[in-house]
Scaffold this motif. Structure first.
Motif, PDB file in Angstrom:
ATOM      1  N   VAL A  75       0.835  -1.205   0.000  1.00  0.00           N
ATOM      2  CA  VAL A  75       0.000   0.000   0.000  1.00  0.00           C
ATOM      3  C   VAL A  75       0.868   1.253   0.000  1.00  0.00           C
ATOM      4  O   VAL A  75       0.592   2.223  -0.715  1.00  0.00           O
ATOM      5  N   LEU A  76       1.932   1.247   0.799  1.00  0.00           N
ATOM      6  CA  LEU A  76       2.832   2.406   0.834  1.00  0.00           C
ATOM      7  C   LEU A  76       3.509   2.610  -0.520  1.00  0.00           C
ATOM      8  O   LEU A  76       3.619   3.744  -1.013  1.00  0.00           O
ATOM      9  N   LEU A  77       3.966   1.504  -1.137  1.00  0.00           N
ATOM     10  CA  LEU A  77       4.575   1.620  -2.451  1.00  0.00           C
ATOM     11  C   LEU A  77       3.567   2.102  -3.488  1.00  0.00           C
ATOM     12  O   LEU A  77       3.888   2.932  -4.352  1.00  0.00           O
ATOM     13  N   ALA A  82       1.656   6.383  -6.969  1.00  0.00           N
ATOM     14  CA  ALA A  82       0.545   7.203  -7.456  1.00  0.00           C
ATOM     15  C   ALA A  82       0.800   8.688  -7.271  1.00  0.00           C
ATOM     16  O   ALA A  82       0.345   9.505  -8.066  1.00  0.00           O
ATOM     17  N   VAL A  83       1.509   9.061  -6.215  1.00  0.00           N
ATOM     18  CA  VAL A  83       1.631  10.481  -5.863  1.00  0.00           C
ATOM     19  C   VAL A  83       2.958  11.077  -6.329  1.00  0.00           C
ATOM     20  O   VAL A  83       2.998  12.188  -6.872  1.00  0.00           O
ATOM     21  N   PHE A  84       4.048  10.337  -6.133  1.00  0.00           N
ATOM     22  CA  PHE A  84       5.367  10.943  -6.324  1.00  0.00           C
ATOM     23  C   PHE A  84       6.039  10.588  -7.646  1.00  0.00           C
ATOM     24  O   PHE A  84       7.012  11.234  -8.031  1.00  0.00           O
ATOM     25  N   ARG A 197     -12.152   5.473  -6.784  1.00  0.00           N
ATOM     26  CA  ARG A 197     -11.276   5.919  -5.716  1.00  0.00           C
ATOM     27  C   ARG A 197     -11.578   7.370  -5.390  1.00  0.00           C
ATOM     28  O   ARG A 197     -12.023   8.126  -6.247  1.00  0.00           O
ATOM     29  N   PRO A 198     -11.366   7.799  -4.134  1.00  0.00           N
ATOM     30  CA  PRO A 198     -11.604   9.197  -3.792  1.00  0.00           C
ATOM     31  C   PRO A 198     -10.645  10.105  -4.544  1.00  0.00           C
ATOM     32  O   PRO A 198      -9.469   9.787  -4.714  1.00  0.00           O
ATOM     33  N   SER A 199     -11.139  11.242  -5.000  1.00  0.00           N
ATOM     34  CA  SER A 199     -10.312  12.171  -5.748  1.00  0.00           C
ATOM     35  C   SER A 199      -9.317  12.862  -4.822  1.00  0.00           C
ATOM     36  O   SER A 199      -9.652  13.257  -3.706  1.00  0.00           O
ATOM     37  N   THR A 200      -8.085  12.992  -5.281  1.00  0.00           N
ATOM     38  CA  THR A 200      -7.056  13.699  -4.514  1.00  0.00           C
ATOM     39  C   THR A 200      -6.676  14.995  -5.206  1.00  0.00           C
ATOM     40  O   THR A 200      -5.669  15.587  -4.878  1.00  0.00           O
ATOM     41  N   LYS A 205       0.893  16.876  -1.838  1.00  0.00           N
ATOM     42  CA  LYS A 205       1.411  15.523  -2.044  1.00  0.00           C
ATOM     43  C   LYS A 205       1.316  14.677  -0.776  1.00  0.00           C
ATOM     44  O   LYS A 205       1.000  13.493  -0.837  1.00  0.00           O
ATOM     45  N   GLY A 206       1.575  15.313   0.390  1.00  0.00           N
ATOM     46  CA  GLY A 206       1.487  14.569   1.638  1.00  0.00           C
ATOM     47  C   GLY A 206       0.064  14.113   1.935  1.00  0.00           C
ATOM     48  O   GLY A 206      -0.180  12.951   2.282  1.00  0.00           O
ATOM     49  N   ALA A 207      -0.905  15.023   1.775  1.00  0.00           N
ATOM     50  CA  ALA A 207      -2.304  14.676   2.027  1.00  0.00           C
ATOM     51  C   ALA A 207      -2.797  13.637   1.031  1.00  0.00           C
ATOM     52  O   ALA A 207      -3.539  12.707   1.389  1.00  0.00           O
ATOM     53  N   ALA A 208      -2.400  13.778  -0.246  1.00  0.00           N
ATOM     54  CA  ALA A 208      -2.817  12.797  -1.246  1.00  0.00           C
ATOM     55  C   ALA A 208      -2.216  11.424  -0.957  1.00  0.00           C
ATOM     56  O   ALA A 208      -2.871  10.389  -1.141  1.00  0.00           O
ATOM     57  N   PHE A 209      -0.976  11.394  -0.466  1.00  0.00           N
ATOM     58  CA  PHE A 209      -0.329  10.123  -0.133  1.00  0.00           C
ATOM     59  C   PHE A 209      -1.094   9.398   0.971  1.00  0.00           C
ATOM     60  O   PHE A 209      -1.439   8.210   0.836  1.00  0.00           O
ATOM     61  N   TRP A 210      -1.408  10.100   2.055  1.00  0.00           N
ATOM     62  CA  TRP A 210      -2.101   9.439   3.157  1.00  0.00           C
ATOM     63  C   TRP A 210      -3.542   9.104   2.818  1.00  0.00           C
ATOM     64  O   TRP A 210      -4.095   8.118   3.316  1.00  0.00           O
ATOM     65  N   ALA A 211      -4.180   9.909   1.968  1.00  0.00           N
ATOM     66  CA  ALA A 211      -5.540   9.561   1.527  1.00  0.00           C
ATOM     67  C   ALA A 211      -5.523   8.262   0.744  1.00  0.00           C
ATOM     68  O   ALA A 211      -6.406   7.399   0.910  1.00  0.00           O
ATOM     69  N   SER A 212      -4.510   8.087  -0.125  1.00  0.00           N
ATOM     70  CA  SER A 212      -4.399   6.843  -0.887  1.00  0.00           C
ATOM     71  C   SER A 212      -4.093   5.665   0.028  1.00  0.00           C
ATOM     72  O   SER A 212      -4.645   4.561  -0.145  1.00  0.00           O
TER      73      SER A 212
END
Length: 336
Positions: A75-77, A82-84, A197-200, A205-212
């Protein structure tokens, strides 16, 4: 006289705050459930102490405990990809032609130290980032089967049979690439229907990462628990004597251990030690156990359904199982 109106709730507030009626109903249900458990604690305690139930709980906890850390890693990967990672990276890293991208992605699976639970969300992220599904699926199948940790565990579990490491690597990579090419040839885009999936959009980038991360942990984690419960139930009800009788036939033993790998749903980081303990079966049968298990089992089927859609899982899982059995049997006949 001036009046002040309350600001309308934002989208996040609406999602975070359920209606008051739903909150009251949930609290009432939870209270009634706790009272029921307290009232029936005597029968519940006797039921949990039964040997079959102890075996069920052991298998269930073992599957979840083995898989959960790697699920979190995946999930972290997945969130990091997805974000970075920009989509242009994948366009540069993989060949443009899907026929060539499939083996490249299959070999790339050898460098990710995770199990099958980690590979599912990573493959889902690759598809969402524009990687051709055929290459993402090749990575999905190869990563949990040929990464360095799994091959090292296989070598430790079979100290007198180093050929098992080579046979597992070759058979797993062949199946992964063959399924990728098969999907490129016969697969249809409308079979891949991942859930919304919820829109980010608009988030940092930090908020989008934790939302994912939150979304994938809750979504895939639920299916992992359901798959582990089914695997534990089947493990508890199948008589051990059936396995001893099945080991006598060369063809039957391969099919039995392939089916057993699906039912047991053991993490690829630990399945070599289970296979080594099944010493009544041939090396080829145990190779089928090691090739099939990381590619398709009960919890993986549930997770693939959650990640790619039911239509995909119903077609992909049987084809993967059949091809893995055939390739494992042929590889075992040549190398073992």
């Amino acid at each position: 006289m001036a009046t002040t109106k309350a600001a309308p709730p934002t989208g996040d507030q609406r999602e975070a705050d359920p209606p008051p009626g739903r909150q009251s109903a949930s609290s009432l249900v939870l209270t009634m459930l706790l009272l029921l458990v307290v009232a029936a604690q005597g029968p519940i305690r006797r039921g949990l102490a039964a040997p079959a139930m102890e075996s069920w709980m052991t298998v269930f906890v073992a599957v979840v405990v083995q898989a959960l850390p790697f699920l979190v890693l995946g999930v972290l990967l997945s969130a990091a990809i997805a974000v970075f990672v920009p989509p242009s990276f994948f366009a540069r890293a993989l060949p443009e032609r899907p026929v060539l991208a499939v083996p490249a992605a299959g070999v790339a699976g050898a460098v990710l130290p995770g199990c099958e639970c980690a590979s599912v969300p990573v493959a889902g992220a690759l598809v969402r980032r524009g990687v051709t599904p055929a290459a993402a699926l090749a990575f999905l199948l190869s990563a949990p089967a040929i990464n360095p940790i799994v091959l090292t565990a296989t070598a430790v579990a079979f100290p007198r049979e180093p050929r098992m490491v080579l046979a597992r690597f070759v058979a797993s990579l062949v199946v992964a690439c063959a399924m990728g090419w098969l999907w490129h040839r016969l697969g249809r885009t409308d079979w891949l229907r991942p859930p919304a999936r919820p829109s980010t959009e608009g988030l940092g980038k930090g908020a989008a990462f934790w939302a994912s991360v939150r979304h994938d942990v809750m979504h895939a984690g639920g299916f992992l628990v359901v798959g582990a419960m089914v695997a534990a139930t089947l493990k508890a009800v199948v008589p051990a004597g059936w396995l001893r009788a099945a080991a006598d036939g060369p063809v039957v033993s391969v099919l039995v251990l392939a089916v057993l790998a699906v039912l047991l749903s053991i993490c690829s980081e630990a399945d070599a030690f289970v296979a080594a303990s099944l010493s009544q079966f041939s090396l080829t049968a145990r190779l089928a156990f090691l090739v099939v298990g990381p590619m398709i089992d009960l919890k993986l089927f549930a997770m693939q359904t959650a990640t790619f859609g039911r239509g995909f899982a119903l077609r992909f899982a049987p084809a993967t199982f059949a091809l893995a059995v055939v390739v494992a049997a042929l590889t075992g006949a040549v190398l073992l």
